[in-house]
Design a protein around this motif. Sequence first.
Motif, PDB file in Angstrom:
ATOM      1  N   ASP A  74      10.768 -10.098  -5.045  1.00  0.00           N
ATOM      2  CA  ASP A  74      11.695  -9.956  -4.882  1.00  0.00           C
ATOM      3  C   ASP A  74      12.487  -9.303  -4.652  1.00  0.00           C
ATOM      4  OD1 ASP A  74      11.361 -12.099  -7.192  1.00  0.00           O
ATOM      5  OD2 ASP A  74      10.977 -10.308  -8.631  1.00  0.00           O
ATOM      6  N   MET A  75      12.263  -7.658  -3.245  1.00  0.00           N
ATOM      7  CA  MET A  75      13.210  -7.519  -2.938  1.00  0.00           C
ATOM      8  C   MET A  75      13.695  -7.137  -1.558  1.00  0.00           C
ATOM      9  SD  MET A  75      11.528  -4.177  -0.539  1.00  0.00           S
ATOM     10  CE  MET A  75      10.473  -5.403   0.453  1.00  0.00           C
ATOM     11  N   CYS A  76      14.815  -7.420  -1.380  1.00  0.00           N
ATOM     12  CA  CYS A  76      16.434  -7.481  -0.831  1.00  0.00           C
ATOM     13  C   CYS A  76      16.665  -6.687   0.180  1.00  0.00           C
ATOM     14  CB  CYS A  76      17.749  -8.128  -1.304  1.00  0.00           C
ATOM     15  SG  CYS A  76      17.152  -9.428  -2.356  1.00  0.00           S
ATOM     16  N   PRO A  77      16.996  -6.737   1.119  1.00  0.00           N
ATOM     17  CA  PRO A  77      17.002  -5.405   2.249  1.00  0.00           C
ATOM     18  C   PRO A  77      18.066  -4.746   1.818  1.00  0.00           C
ATOM     19  CG  PRO A  77      16.895  -7.190   3.167  1.00  0.00           C
ATOM     20  CD  PRO A  77      17.092  -7.762   2.123  1.00  0.00           C
ATOM     21  N   TYR A 117       1.074  -1.401   0.172  1.00  0.00           N
ATOM     22  CA  TYR A 117      -0.102  -0.072  -0.174  1.00  0.00           C
ATOM     23  C   TYR A 117       1.190   1.402   0.134  1.00  0.00           C
ATOM     24  CZ  TYR A 117      -3.434   3.712   1.472  1.00  0.00           C
ATOM     25  OH  TYR A 117      -3.995   4.435   1.533  1.00  0.00           O
ATOM     26  N   ASN A 118       1.450   1.295   0.514  1.00  0.00           N
ATOM     27  CA  ASN A 118       3.036   2.577   0.875  1.00  0.00           C
ATOM     28  C   ASN A 118       3.644   2.697  -0.690  1.00  0.00           C
ATOM     29  OD1 ASN A 118       5.879   3.491   3.150  1.00  0.00           O
ATOM     30  ND2 ASN A 118       4.892   4.032   1.251  1.00  0.00           N
ATOM     31  N   SER A 119       3.717   1.821  -1.488  1.00  0.00           N
ATOM     32  CA  SER A 119       5.181   1.664  -1.645  1.00  0.00           C
ATOM     33  C   SER A 119       4.773   1.750  -3.797  1.00  0.00           C
ATOM     34  CB  SER A 119       6.023   0.788  -2.530  1.00  0.00           C
ATOM     35  OG  SER A 119       5.473  -0.882  -2.280  1.00  0.00           O
ATOM     36  N   GLY A 120       2.656   0.919  -3.959  1.00  0.00           N
ATOM     37  CA  GLY A 120       2.220   0.385  -4.968  1.00  0.00           C
ATOM     38  C   GLY A 120       3.323  -0.349  -5.278  1.00  0.00           C
ATOM     39  N   ALA A 121       3.899  -1.136  -5.140  1.00  0.00           N
ATOM     40  CA  ALA A 121       4.474  -1.784  -5.980  1.00  0.00           C
ATOM     41  C   ALA A 121       3.786  -2.816  -6.641  1.00  0.00           C
ATOM     42  CB  ALA A 121       5.627  -2.509  -4.356  1.00  0.00           C
ATOM     43  N   ARG A 122       4.351  -3.670  -7.946  1.00  0.00           N
ATOM     44  CA  ARG A 122       3.675  -5.109  -8.057  1.00  0.00           C
ATOM     45  C   ARG A 122       3.758  -6.034  -7.044  1.00  0.00           C
ATOM     46  NH1 ARG A 122       5.772  -2.005 -12.293  1.00  0.00           N
ATOM     47  NH2 ARG A 122       4.106  -1.315 -14.364  1.00  0.00           N
ATOM     48  N   ARG A 158      12.941  -4.268 -16.469  1.00  0.00           N
ATOM     49  CA  ARG A 158      13.983  -3.923 -15.696  1.00  0.00           C
ATOM     50  C   ARG A 158      14.439  -2.595 -15.261  1.00  0.00           C
ATOM     51  NH1 ARG A 158      18.643  -8.881 -16.969  1.00  0.00           N
ATOM     52  NH2 ARG A 158      17.116 -11.123 -17.076  1.00  0.00           N
ATOM     53  N   LYS A 159      12.995  -1.676 -15.817  1.00  0.00           N
ATOM     54  CA  LYS A 159      13.567  -0.306 -14.928  1.00  0.00           C
ATOM     55  C   LYS A 159      13.727  -0.295 -13.143  1.00  0.00           C
ATOM     56  CE  LYS A 159      11.205   1.373 -19.028  1.00  0.00           C
ATOM     57  NZ  LYS A 159      10.799  -0.699 -19.597  1.00  0.00           N
ATOM     58  N   GLU A 160      14.427   0.265 -13.365  1.00  0.00           N
ATOM     59  CA  GLU A 160      14.118   0.889 -11.357  1.00  0.00           C
ATOM     60  C   GLU A 160      13.609   2.256 -10.892  1.00  0.00           C
ATOM     61  OE1 GLU A 160      18.130   0.148 -10.044  1.00  0.00           O
ATOM     62  OE2 GLU A 160      18.509  -1.850 -10.244  1.00  0.00           O
ATOM     63  N   ARG A 161      12.900   1.984 -10.027  1.00  0.00           N
ATOM     64  CA  ARG A 161      12.619   3.795  -9.476  1.00  0.00           C
ATOM     65  C   ARG A 161      12.461   2.864  -7.986  1.00  0.00           C
ATOM     66  NH1 ARG A 161       8.338  -0.325  -9.972  1.00  0.00           N
ATOM     67  NH2 ARG A 161       6.733  -0.116  -8.387  1.00  0.00           N
ATOM     68  N   LEU A 162      12.499   4.553  -7.105  1.00  0.00           N
ATOM     69  CA  LEU A 162      12.524   5.062  -5.999  1.00  0.00           C
ATOM     70  C   LEU A 162      11.071   5.348  -5.496  1.00  0.00           C
ATOM     71  CD1 LEU A 162      16.509   6.860  -5.494  1.00  0.00           C
ATOM     72  CD2 LEU A 162      15.683   4.577  -5.062  1.00  0.00           C
ATOM     73  N   CYS A 163      10.797   4.935  -4.537  1.00  0.00           N
ATOM     74  CA  CYS A 163       9.699   4.907  -4.317  1.00  0.00           C
ATOM     75  C   CYS A 163      10.222   5.872  -2.186  1.00  0.00           C
ATOM     76  CB  CYS A 163       8.485   3.832  -4.024  1.00  0.00           C
ATOM     77  SG  CYS A 163       8.516   3.188  -5.249  1.00  0.00           S
ATOM     78  N   ARG A 187      14.194   1.071  -3.375  1.00  0.00           N
ATOM     79  CA  ARG A 187      14.765   0.901  -4.917  1.00  0.00           C
ATOM     80  C   ARG A 187      14.097  -0.537  -5.585  1.00  0.00           C
ATOM     81  NH1 ARG A 187      19.725  -0.056  -4.371  1.00  0.00           N
ATOM     82  NH2 ARG A 187      19.578  -1.988  -4.833  1.00  0.00           N
ATOM     83  N   LEU A 188      13.153  -0.278  -6.628  1.00  0.00           N
ATOM     84  CA  LEU A 188      12.266  -1.265  -7.406  1.00  0.00           C
ATOM     85  C   LEU A 188      12.292  -1.780  -8.379  1.00  0.00           C
ATOM     86  CD1 LEU A 188       8.302  -0.683  -5.384  1.00  0.00           C
ATOM     87  CD2 LEU A 188       9.984  -2.152  -5.004  1.00  0.00           C
ATOM     88  N   THR A 189      12.595  -3.236  -8.602  1.00  0.00           N
ATOM     89  CA  THR A 189      12.719  -2.929 -10.588  1.00  0.00           C
ATOM     90  C   THR A 189      11.801  -4.306 -10.926  1.00  0.00           C
ATOM     91  OG1 THR A 189      15.195  -4.248  -9.804  1.00  0.00           O
ATOM     92  CG2 THR A 189      13.811  -4.928 -11.801  1.00  0.00           C
TER      93      THR A 189
END
Length: 334
Positions: A168-171, A157-162, A189-194, A183-185
């Motif tokens: 896939d997120m790591c610390p 909910y915070n990030s709106g991530a798929r 393979r496009k990266e973005r910061l949330c 940092r989300l991929t």
Amino acid sequence: MSKANPFPELMRAFFYEWLVEQRNASVNTVRSYRDTWRLFLRFVADRAKKKVAIISLADLTAAQVAAFLRHAEHDRGGTIGTRNCRLAAIRSFFNFVATKDPALIAQCVEILNIPIKRAPVSEPCYLDPLEVAAILAQPDQSTLEGMRDHALLSFLYNSGARIQEALDMCPEAIRFDSPSCVRLTGKGRKERLCPLWPETVMLLKKLLERQPRAQDQRLFVNRYGEPLSASGVRFKLAAYVKAAAATMPPLQTKHVTPHSFRHATAVHLVSAGVDITVIRSWLGHVSLDTTNHYAKANLDTKRKALEQVAVPVATAHSSSWKRDTSLLAWLDTL
């Protein structure tokens, strides 16, 4: 390449040489294409009454592809979007075959000409803030599993991530110091910061304290330390939504998935007045048209806009064009 049946070697070359080496396709894309071809080959083998191992290119006709697409949509209950994804995987292979063996171009063109099916564009299902809060209140945070689920749903909910982006997120992708962000991929393979709320950062920290992970290990894992699957998350979420519906009846009529949290993030950002281009960057959309879809879906924003429009006042005077009989007479002659 075997002259008797070149299909197996073409299939290997397609996946290893074309998808992986030349296109550098993501793991998710390779797996999606793999699943499509598993289903397609089993479907063709069943119709031809032969084993998958002896299927040849001659068996993979445009008629078979069309029949498989109907089967995927109607018999298997897939959506039109899923049907189109299956077609994209098959098209990609035959586009590759056409470059390898010109003698097969006629067969490839027939398959490449099968059109993408258009689907009606429905309004996205999104959650109201109170509905989000009701769902987030369901996991039992005294247990490791409940703490993980609460942290995952809060992060979505915070990030709106798929969902796959979150799984896939790591610390190492998280900045815990202020200003906190992740940092989300995403697709391609496009990266973005949330940005992350302090509350979300605290939840992630507590999860890592209770279940430590290396910097390059997946953060959200099951009881065996294996990464969570999207299907597993959907199963758990369905149980939480069912429990939350007891106190929030509107949830009973909504089909809530992990992607619903992404929709909720977008709609709530629009409602808060955040610029649409910022929301596009936040969600990782390529086209602004995709983000604008959420602006259309926000009923509260529409209602507020309507309240700012004055109610038309009826006048006793008829419009000038109605009083001009000569003009009306001329229009009647058209």
